[in-house]
Design a protein around this motif. Structure first.
Motif, short mmCIF file in Angstrom:
data_model
loop_
_atom_site.label_atom_id
_atom_site.label_comp_id
_atom_site.label_asym_id
_atom_site.label_seq_id
_atom_site.Cartn_x
_atom_site.Cartn_y
_atom_site.Cartn_z
N PRO A 1 -24.04 8.18 -4.42
CA PRO A 1 -22.63 8.50 -4.65
C PRO A 1 -22.73 8.98 -6.08
N ASP A 2 -21.40 10.49 -6.14
CA ASP A 2 -20.93 10.65 -7.15
C ASP A 2 -19.85 10.27 -8.09
N MET A 3 -19.12 10.35 -8.93
CA MET A 3 -17.87 9.87 -10.20
C MET A 3 -17.06 10.54 -8.96
N THR A 4 -17.49 11.41 -8.38
CA THR A 4 -15.57 12.03 -7.72
C THR A 4 -15.06 11.40 -6.49
N GLN A 5 -17.06 10.67 -5.87
CA GLN A 5 -16.80 8.91 -4.98
C GLN A 5 -16.43 7.93 -5.14
N GLU A 6 -16.78 7.95 -6.65
CA GLU A 6 -16.25 6.61 -7.12
C GLU A 6 -14.73 6.31 -7.24
N PHE A 7 -14.39 7.64 -8.14
CA PHE A 7 -13.25 7.31 -8.57
C PHE A 7 -12.42 8.00 -8.20
N VAL A 8 -12.09 8.97 -6.89
CA VAL A 8 -11.35 10.28 -6.83
C VAL A 8 -11.27 10.15 -5.21
N TYR A 9 -12.00 10.50 -4.32
CA TYR A 9 -11.99 10.04 -3.00
C TYR A 9 -10.63 9.36 -2.24
N LEU A 10 -10.79 8.02 -2.74
CA LEU A 10 -9.66 7.13 -2.11
C LEU A 10 -8.62 7.69 -2.32
N TYR A 11 -8.29 8.18 -2.70
CA TYR A 11 -6.55 9.06 -3.18
C TYR A 11 -6.12 9.76 -2.57
N ASN A 12 -7.64 10.42 -1.56
CA ASN A 12 -7.36 11.39 -0.23
C ASN A 12 -6.58 11.30 1.30
N ALA A 13 -4.73 11.16 0.68
CA ALA A 13 -4.20 11.45 1.69
C ALA A 13 -4.61 11.58 2.94
N SER A 14 -4.63 12.84 3.16
CA SER A 14 -5.10 13.62 4.18
C SER A 14 -6.09 13.06 4.44
N ALA A 15 -7.68 12.83 4.53
CA ALA A 15 -9.09 11.87 5.01
C ALA A 15 -8.64 11.20 5.57
N TRP A 16 -7.40 10.52 4.94
CA TRP A 16 -8.08 8.66 5.80
C TRP A 16 -6.77 9.08 6.25
N ALA A 17 -5.47 9.93 6.95
CA ALA A 17 -5.21 10.14 7.40
C ALA A 17 -5.91 10.97 8.92
N SER A 18 -6.81 11.79 8.83
CA SER A 18 -7.68 12.03 9.84
C SER A 18 -8.83 12.48 9.39
N GLY A 19 -9.79 12.20 9.83
CA GLY A 19 -11.58 12.23 9.02
C GLY A 19 -12.44 14.04 8.95
N TYR A 20 -11.03 14.36 9.94
CA TYR A 20 -12.16 15.89 9.67
C TYR A 20 -10.97 16.64 8.67
N ALA A 21 -9.89 16.42 8.13
CA ALA A 21 -9.39 16.39 7.05
C ALA A 21 -9.40 16.33 5.42
N ILE A 22 -10.98 16.60 5.36
CA ILE A 22 -11.20 16.98 3.92
C ILE A 22 -10.80 18.45 3.17
N ASN A 23 -11.18 18.70 2.08
CA ASN A 23 -10.36 18.86 1.34
C ASN A 23 -10.99 20.51 1.99
N GLN A 24 -10.51 21.92 1.67
CA GLN A 24 -10.48 23.23 2.95
C GLN A 24 -12.41 22.79 1.76
N GLY A 25 -13.45 23.46 2.93
CA GLY A 25 -15.19 23.42 2.42
C GLY A 25 -15.56 22.83 1.19
N ASP A 26 -14.73 21.59 1.24
CA ASP A 26 -15.55 20.73 0.11
C ASP A 26 -15.69 20.50 -1.13
N PHE A 27 -15.56 22.07 -1.39
CA PHE A 27 -15.17 22.53 -2.53
C PHE A 27 -15.20 21.37 -3.96
N ASP A 28 -14.29 20.48 -3.94
CA ASP A 28 -14.39 19.99 -4.76
C ASP A 28 -14.65 18.27 -4.44
N ARG A 29 -15.89 18.40 -3.36
CA ARG A 29 -17.01 16.87 -3.40
C ARG A 29 -15.96 15.98 -2.98
#
Length: 381
Positions: A121-149
């Protein structure tokens, strides 16, 4: 989202190790773990039609894995992890068909931290993506295109260091080799990040850069964010007789020179409610030009009872003159400590001229809006 599941001891491994001559395993352990998620999803508009489909690995990606440690003495340990993703609906291997495409690494650990080598896993996964509230609500709701990983991505052929936590602070960095003869740069990547936790407050930040992404990291702009032009170039062909839209980059990725993303997020717990938010800034470079995507989001998780929780989030995205507004919500009910049922949904509106597509998860809509509703079952082991 793709979070880490609970694990149980793999006692049978001890029998296998017993057959190895002169092996020392008294201070060793091996653990088997996994997540299985499946359900039914309704999509309001997928290529111009409603869709009802079986889908799996949505609340969390389906996986099974092995991880273990060996005490080497003097405070040093050897560590390893092998993690494989799969599709429950057809039994196929996920992550581009790689057996251990989610994780495969070995390393050493001491009182300062852990040094590992492999697919990680990269550091975006290790330290940032757990604050992605939309994806916690729904697994489909990753940020647009996953451009930001922010979908929990990995870097192959990498060397990585993760510090231990000191006074609530932790940091890490990694480098991913291109492994291409005569071209050290093309296909390489690097990532750095840090986080701080104190009581109910937590925050994290990371920067990840990928040079000439390709393969499973390649860009298909229409499928990812529903745009019909990208860097001034068409991304689709349209049949004049039927109006059928076909992506031009479904098989050969759009030639991107650099994908660089900075992200920061934070959360704060107030009783049974946890507030969370994140911001990411991503630069995409191609043909000597750069485009930038900004994503801001916020939301909350309410643990109403020990067994029942609700999560909601709002996400705003801006890229190359276009914008997207998305709402997501989900409810989870625990049948046991390891099994839950859930209901989730998303609604997305894109700017005029963009075919809405939620989280790179569906066929783009024929209009600027798309919605989904899902009911699912998840089991952790």
């Amino acid at each position: 989202m793709r979070k880490t599941g609970n694990a149980v001891a793999l006692t049978g491994m001890a029998l296998a190790l017993a057959a190895v001559p002169n092996a020392s395993y008294a201070q060793s352990s091996v653990t088997l773990y996994g997540i299985i998620d499946a359900g039914v999803t309704y999509v309001s508009n997928a290529g111009g039609s409603h869709q009802v489909k079986f889908d799996d690995g949505i609340a969390q990606a389906n996986r099974w894995g092995l991880k273990g440690t060996e005490d080497l003495g003097g405070g040093m340990k050897a560590v390893f992890e092998l993690e494989s993703g799969f599709h429950l609906g057809n039994g196929q291997i996920a992550n581009g068909g790689s057996l251990f495409g989610r994780a495969a690494y070995v390393g050493l650990q001491n009182d300062w931290g852990t040094l590992t080598l492999g697919n990680q896993p990269d550091m975006t996964q290790e330290f940032v993506y757990l604050y992605n509230a939309s994806a916690w609500a729904s697994g489909y709701a990753i940020n647009q295109g996953d451009f930001d990983r922010m979908n929990g991505d990995h870097l192959q052929n990498s060397v990585k260091f993760m510090s231990n936590t000191f006074g609530g602070f932790q940091f890490g960095g990694m480098y991913s080799f291109s492994n291409k003869a005569g071209d050290f740069h093309n296909g390489s990547a690097w990532s750095v990040g840090a986080q701080y936790q104190h009581g109910p407050f937590a925050m994290g930040t990371a920067y990840t850069q990928f040079n000439n992404p390709s393969g499973i990291y390649g860009f298909d702009p229409y499928a990812m964010i529903g745009v019909r032009t990208f860097f001034g170039r068409p991304t689709v062909s349209v049949d004049p007789a039927t109006g059928t839209v076909t992506s031009l980059y479904a098989d050969t990725p759009f030639p991107v020179d650099k994908q660089a993303t900075f992200g920061a997020g934070a959360s704060y717990a107030i009783g049974n409610v946890t507030l969370m938010g994140a911001f990411t800034y991503t630069q995409i470079t191609a043909f000597g030009e750069s485009r930038h995507m900004q994503v801001g989001e916020g939301g909350a998780n309410w643990q109403m009872t020990p067994s029942f929780s609700m999560t909601g989030g709002y996400q705003y995205t801006h890229f190359d003159g276009h914008h997207w507004n998305q709402l997501s919500a989900g409810m989870h009910y625990l049948l046991s400590k390891r099994t839950d049922v859930y209901l989730s949904g998303d609604w997305l509106r894109a700017s005029q001229g963009v075919d809405a597509v939620i989280g790179y998860g569906f066929t783009p809509a024929s209009t600027t809006t798309q919605a989904d509703v899902r009911i699912g079952l998840r089991h952790l082991f």
